[in-house]
Design a protein around this motif. Structure first.
Motif, short mmCIF file in Angstrom:
data_model
loop_
_atom_site.label_atom_id
_atom_site.label_comp_id
_atom_site.label_asym_id
_atom_site.label_seq_id
_atom_site.Cartn_x
_atom_site.Cartn_y
_atom_site.Cartn_z
N ASP A 208 0.83 -1.22 0.00
CA ASP A 208 0.00 0.00 0.00
C ASP A 208 0.86 1.26 0.00
O ASP A 208 0.33 2.35 0.12
CB ASP A 208 -0.90 0.03 1.24
N TRP A 209 2.20 1.14 -0.10
CA TRP A 209 3.09 2.31 -0.07
C TRP A 209 2.83 3.14 1.19
O TRP A 209 2.45 4.30 1.11
CB TRP A 209 2.94 3.16 -1.33
N VAL A 210 3.02 2.53 2.34
CA VAL A 210 2.67 3.12 3.63
C VAL A 210 3.63 4.25 4.02
O VAL A 210 4.85 4.12 3.87
CB VAL A 210 2.68 2.03 4.73
N THR A 211 3.06 5.35 4.51
CA THR A 211 3.81 6.44 5.10
C THR A 211 3.46 6.52 6.57
O THR A 211 2.29 6.47 6.95
CB THR A 211 3.48 7.78 4.42
N LEU A 212 4.48 6.62 7.43
CA LEU A 212 4.29 6.79 8.87
C LEU A 212 4.65 8.21 9.25
O LEU A 212 5.64 8.76 8.77
CB LEU A 212 5.16 5.81 9.65
N THR A 213 3.84 8.81 10.13
CA THR A 213 4.09 10.16 10.63
C THR A 213 4.18 10.12 12.14
O THR A 213 3.27 9.60 12.81
CB THR A 213 2.98 11.13 10.20
N CYS A 214 5.28 10.65 12.69
CA CYS A 214 5.48 10.69 14.13
C CYS A 214 4.97 12.02 14.66
O CYS A 214 5.38 13.09 14.20
CB CYS A 214 6.96 10.54 14.45
N GLN A 215 4.07 11.96 15.65
CA GLN A 215 3.52 13.17 16.27
C GLN A 215 3.81 13.16 17.76
O GLN A 215 3.48 12.21 18.46
CB GLN A 215 2.01 13.25 16.05
N GLY A 216 4.44 14.23 18.22
CA GLY A 216 4.74 14.40 19.63
C GLY A 216 5.36 15.77 19.82
O GLY A 216 5.68 16.45 18.84
N SER A 217 5.54 16.19 21.04
CA SER A 217 6.10 17.52 21.27
C SER A 217 7.59 17.52 20.96
O SER A 217 8.24 16.47 20.95
CB SER A 217 5.83 17.99 22.70
N GLY A 218 8.12 18.69 20.69
CA GLY A 218 9.52 18.82 20.32
C GLY A 218 9.67 18.90 18.81
O GLY A 218 8.71 18.78 18.06
N THR A 219 10.89 19.04 18.35
CA THR A 219 11.14 19.19 16.93
C THR A 219 11.36 17.84 16.27
O THR A 219 11.73 16.86 16.92
CB THR A 219 12.39 20.07 16.69
N SER A 220 11.15 17.81 14.94
CA SER A 220 11.33 16.55 14.21
C SER A 220 12.79 16.08 14.27
O SER A 220 13.06 14.88 14.19
CB SER A 220 10.90 16.71 12.75
#
Length: 109
Positions: free
Chosen positions: A28-40
């Motif tokens: 499915d050509w998966v993309t993961l996105t990390c969400q949390g405080s602080g910078t990438s």
């Protein structure tokens, strides 16, 4: 007034899946996105418990099956997301479901 974001009053790191179906499948050509405080730039990624070499990125494209997590120092490690390489899967929406909800399932192969 101040309203906590979770029962303990602490924000947590989350791992978002696109397309938004569980279980996620490699084809499915998966993309993961990390969400949390602080910078990438403070993000650490893990695949099957091993550091994955995608540090400092919010979004990553998955190229192999496994169990993925991301870590932000301020909010900790995300719940794991498993990416399968199965040829046939029964998928449900990647969101919290409660008893009584109407849900669409997908059988894909």
């Amino acid at each position: 007034g101040w309203c906590p974001l979770s029962p303990t009053g602490a924000q947590t790191t989350q791992l978002l899946v696109e397309p938004p179906w569980r279980p996620a499948v490699l084809w499915d050509w998966v993309t993961l996105t990390c969400q949390g405080s602080g910078t990438s730039s403070a993000t650490t990624w893990y695949n099957d418990g091993q550091q994955w070499g995608q540090e400092g990125r919010n979004h990553v494209n998955v190229t192999q099956s496994g169990t993925y997590e991301c870590d932000r120092p301020s909010t900790g490690i995300s719940p794991p997301v498993r990416i399968l390489n199965d040829q046939l899967v029964l998928q449900a929406p990647a969101r919290a479901l409660l008893e009584g909800d109407t849900v669409t399932l997908r059988c894909r192969g």
